[in-house]
Write a protein that holds these residues in place. Sequence first.
Motif, PDB file in Angstrom:
ATOM      1  N   UNK A   1       0.833  -1.193   0.000  1.00 53.51           N
ATOM      2  CA  UNK A   1       0.000   0.000   0.000  1.00 53.51           C
ATOM      3  C   UNK A   1       0.874   1.253   0.000  1.00 53.51           C
ATOM      4  N   UNK A   2       0.430   2.292  -0.704  1.00 56.95           N
ATOM      5  CA  UNK A   2       1.144   3.570  -0.690  1.00 56.95           C
ATOM      6  C   UNK A   2       0.788   4.332   0.585  1.00 56.95           C
ATOM      7  N   UNK A   3       1.527   5.401   0.843  1.00 56.82           N
ATOM      8  CA  UNK A   3       1.292   6.221   2.034  1.00 56.82           C
ATOM      9  C   UNK A   3      -0.108   6.818   2.007  1.00 56.82           C
ATOM     10  N   UNK A   4      -0.569   7.273   0.843  1.00 54.05           N
ATOM     11  CA  UNK A   4      -1.884   7.901   0.769  1.00 54.05           C
ATOM     12  C   UNK A   4      -2.998   6.881   1.033  1.00 54.05           C
ATOM     13  N   UNK A   5      -2.812   5.640   0.577  1.00 56.86           N
ATOM     14  CA  UNK A   5      -3.825   4.613   0.841  1.00 56.86           C
ATOM     15  C   UNK A   5      -3.907   4.337   2.338  1.00 56.86           C
ATOM     16  N   UNK A   6      -2.752   4.227   2.982  1.00 51.93           N
ATOM     17  CA  UNK A   6      -2.746   4.015   4.434  1.00 51.93           C
ATOM     18  C   UNK A   6      -3.406   5.194   5.142  1.00 51.93           C
ATOM     19  N   UNK A   7      -3.121   6.419   4.669  1.00 57.91           N
ATOM     20  CA  UNK A   7      -3.713   7.611   5.267  1.00 57.91           C
ATOM     21  C   UNK A   7      -5.236   7.598   5.116  1.00 57.91           C
ATOM     22  N   UNK A   8      -5.710   7.173   3.940  1.00 58.12           N
ATOM     23  CA  UNK A   8      -7.157   7.115   3.711  1.00 58.12           C
ATOM     24  C   UNK A   8      -7.805   6.067   4.619  1.00 58.12           C
ATOM     25  N   UNK A   9      -7.173   4.911   4.747  1.00 59.19           N
ATOM     26  CA  UNK A   9      -7.720   3.856   5.613  1.00 59.19           C
ATOM     27  C   UNK A   9      -7.813   4.357   7.054  1.00 59.19           C
ATOM     28  N   UNK A  10      -6.763   5.016   7.531  1.00 55.79           N
ATOM     29  CA  UNK A  10      -6.777   5.536   8.895  1.00 55.79           C
ATOM     30  C   UNK A  10      -7.827   6.633   9.065  1.00 55.79           C
ATOM     31  N   UNK A  11      -7.978   7.493   8.052  1.00 55.94           N
ATOM     32  CA  UNK A  11      -8.995   8.548   8.115  1.00 55.94           C
ATOM     33  C   UNK A  11     -10.393   7.938   8.104  1.00 55.94           C
ATOM     34  N   UNK A  12     -10.584   6.884   7.315  1.00 60.84           N
ATOM     35  CA  UNK A  12     -11.876   6.197   7.282  1.00 60.84           C
ATOM     36  C   UNK A  12     -12.209   5.601   8.644  1.00 60.84           C
ATOM     37  N   UNK A  13     -11.211   5.039   9.303  1.00 64.13           N
ATOM     38  CA  UNK A  13     -11.442   4.469  10.632  1.00 64.13           C
ATOM     39  C   UNK A  13     -11.733   5.580  11.650  1.00 64.13           C
ATOM     40  N   UNK A  14     -11.115   6.745  11.458  1.00 66.82           N
ATOM     41  CA  UNK A  14     -11.428   7.889  12.323  1.00 66.82           C
ATOM     42  C   UNK A  14     -12.888   8.308  12.130  1.00 66.82           C
ATOM     43  N   UNK A  15     -13.340   8.336  10.883  1.00 69.41           N
ATOM     44  CA  UNK A  15     -14.749   8.621  10.632  1.00 69.41           C
ATOM     45  C   UNK A  15     -15.632   7.566  11.302  1.00 69.41           C
ATOM     46  N   UNK A  16     -15.223   6.303  11.198  1.00 73.44           N
ATOM     47  CA  UNK A  16     -15.966   5.211  11.810  1.00 73.44           C
ATOM     48  C   UNK A  16     -16.113   5.424  13.312  1.00 73.44           C
ATOM     49  N   UNK A  17     -15.045   5.907  13.934  1.00 75.22           N
ATOM     50  CA  UNK A  17     -15.075   6.185  15.377  1.00 75.22           C
ATOM     51  C   UNK A  17     -16.074   7.300  15.692  1.00 75.22           C
ATOM     52  N   UNK A  18     -16.038   8.389  14.910  1.00 72.83           N
ATOM     53  CA  UNK A  18     -16.992   9.477  15.144  1.00 72.83           C
ATOM     54  C   UNK A  18     -18.417   9.008  14.875  1.00 72.83           C
ATOM     55  N   UNK A  19     -18.581   8.141  13.885  1.00 70.97           N
ATOM     56  CA  UNK A  19     -19.898   7.562  13.613  1.00 70.97           C
ATOM     57  C   UNK A  19     -20.409   6.824  14.843  1.00 70.97           C
ATOM     58  N   UNK A  20     -19.517   6.080  15.512  1.00 71.15           N
ATOM     59  CA  UNK A  20     -19.912   5.319  16.682  1.00 71.15           C
ATOM     60  C   UNK A  20     -20.410   6.193  17.815  1.00 71.15           C
ATOM     61  N   UNK A  21     -19.614   7.189  18.236  1.00 67.28           N
ATOM     62  CA  UNK A  21     -20.071   7.982  19.382  1.00 67.28           C
ATOM     63  C   UNK A  21     -21.168   8.967  18.989  1.00 67.28           C
ATOM     64  N   UNK A  22     -21.233   9.342  17.712  1.00 70.16           N
ATOM     65  CA  UNK A  22     -22.304  10.224  17.246  1.00 70.16           C
ATOM     66  C   UNK A  22     -23.641   9.497  17.274  1.00 70.16           C
ATOM     67  N   UNK A  23     -23.621   8.178  17.013  1.00 66.30           N
ATOM     68  CA  UNK A  23     -24.865   7.434  16.836  1.00 66.30           C
ATOM     69  C   UNK A  23     -25.193   6.478  17.977  1.00 66.30           C
ATOM     70  N   UNK A  24     -24.438   6.520  19.080  1.00 65.52           N
ATOM     71  CA  UNK A  24     -24.785   5.690  20.232  1.00 65.52           C
ATOM     72  C   UNK A  24     -26.223   5.934  20.652  1.00 65.52           C
ATOM     73  N   UNK A  25     -26.647   7.179  20.541  1.00 62.27           N
ATOM     74  CA  UNK A  25     -27.996   7.557  20.973  1.00 62.27           C
ATOM     75  C   UNK A  25     -29.083   6.809  20.226  1.00 62.27           C
ATOM     76  N   UNK A  26     -28.827   6.425  18.983  1.00 60.14           N
ATOM     77  CA  UNK A  26     -29.862   5.761  18.201  1.00 60.14           C
ATOM     78  C   UNK A  26     -30.410   4.533  18.915  1.00 60.14           C
ATOM     79  N   UNK A  27     -29.515   3.775  19.536  1.00 57.70           N
ATOM     80  CA  UNK A  27     -29.930   2.534  20.178  1.00 57.70           C
ATOM     81  C   UNK A  27     -30.269   2.716  21.646  1.00 57.70           C
ATOM     82  N   UNK A  28     -29.574   3.601  22.342  1.00 60.55           N
ATOM     83  CA  UNK A  28     -29.644   3.582  23.796  1.00 60.55           C
ATOM     84  C   UNK A  28     -30.265   4.806  24.457  1.00 60.55           C
ATOM     85  N   UNK A  29     -30.582   5.868  23.704  1.00 61.49           N
ATOM     86  CA  UNK A  29     -31.083   7.095  24.337  1.00 61.49           C
ATOM     87  C   UNK A  29     -32.365   6.864  25.122  1.00 61.49           C
ATOM     88  N   UNK A  30     -33.316   6.147  24.538  1.00 64.59           N
ATOM     89  CA  UNK A  30     -34.602   5.974  25.224  1.00 64.59           C
ATOM     90  C   UNK A  30     -34.468   5.054  26.437  1.00 64.59           C
TER      91      UNK A  30
END
Length: 377
Positions: A1-30
Amino acid sequence: MSVIVVAVVLTALLFDFTNGFHDTANAMATSIATGALRPRAAVLLAGALNLIGAFLSVQVAKTISSGLVNEAKITPVVIFGGLIGAILWNLLTWLFSLPSSSSHALFGGLIGATWVFAGPGAVNFSTVVSKVLLPLVLSPIVAGAVALTATYLLYKFTAHREQRGVTKFFRVAQVLSASALALAHGTNDAQKTMGVITLTLITVGLLPVTAGPPLWVIASCGLVIAAGTALGGWRIIQTLGRRISNIQSPQGFVAETSSTAVILTSTHLGFPLSTTQVATGSIFGAGIGRRVGTVQWGTAAKMALAWLFTLPAAAVLGALAARVAATGTTGTAFVAAVAATVALGIFGLSRRRPVTAENVNELPAPARVPAVAEQAA
C-alpha cells in the motif's frame, strides 16, 4: 500500500469512530432516559452488539464500494477529502447536540469530493436517488408511522392496567429491544466505512471492482465503531432521550422495536439509510402516538434543518478538502492539519458545557402531561 492509501484507511477508521459515538444515541437514548439501562452499561452493551452486527452482512458495503461513484474516475485523495468533510460535519453537529446523519455526511462528502475532482458524470445519480435520497425521505416517515400506530394501540391496551407493573415490564423489555437495535445499527452503519475502505482498495487496483470488503476491513471497522459507541455520545443521547418527548418505557420499547425492523429490512436490501433518522422518526412517532402535546416541535424543527443541510454541507466541505488535497502531498498535509485543528477547537468548545454519563439525564424533560390527558390519549 502507498502512504496515501494508508492515510485514507486511517482517516476512514477515524470517521468510523466518530460515527460510533455520534450514533450511540440511536440505540440507547430511550433506554437511558427511562432508566431501563444505566448509562455506562448501555453504551458498553451497544458497543459490543455493534461489533457483532458488523459481521452479519456486507450488502450495504457493496452499495458504497461499487455503486455510489465511478471508482475508475477517482483516486484515494478524493476519498480522503470526502472523509474529512464527513468527519468535520459529524463533529459540528455533535457539538450542537444535533442527531444528524453520519451516513449522509459520508455520502455528501464523497459526492462533493468526486464532483469537484472528476465532474458530475463520475457520480452515479441513479444510485444516489434510489438508495440514498429515497430512503432519506421515506425511512423516518415509515418508522414514525409504525411507532405512532403501535404506541397508540399499546396505550389503549394498557390504559386500565396497573401502571407500575406496566412500567416494570417494559423496562425489562427495553433491554431486549435496545440490544436488538444496537445489533441492527452495527449491520448497517459499520458497513459504510467498510465500503469506503473497499472503494479505496479498488481505486488502486488492490481489489477487483466487484469485490466485497476483506475480513481485515470488516474486523477493523467493527472494532472501531464499537469503540466509538462504547465511548458514549452523551450530548446526542441527551437530545434524543430528553429533548424530544417525556419518554416512558412503553414508548421506548415501541420506538426501539420499530427502528430495528426498518434498519434490518434496509440492510437486507442493501440500502445505506440513516439510522439516526430512523431512530428519531420512531421516537417522534411514539411521542405522537401517546399524545401530540408530549412532543417538542421546536426540537423537531432544528433536527429537520440539520437533516436538510447535512448532504450539501458535507459535500461542500468534502469538495474543498479534495480540491486542496489534490494539489499534492503538501495540500494533503495542509488539509489534515486544518481538520485536526478544527477538531481540537470543537472539543475545546464542548468542554464549556460537558455532558457525561453522570448528568445525561439531568436536563429537565418536557412538561409532563396530566395523568387524565394521558389516559384519554
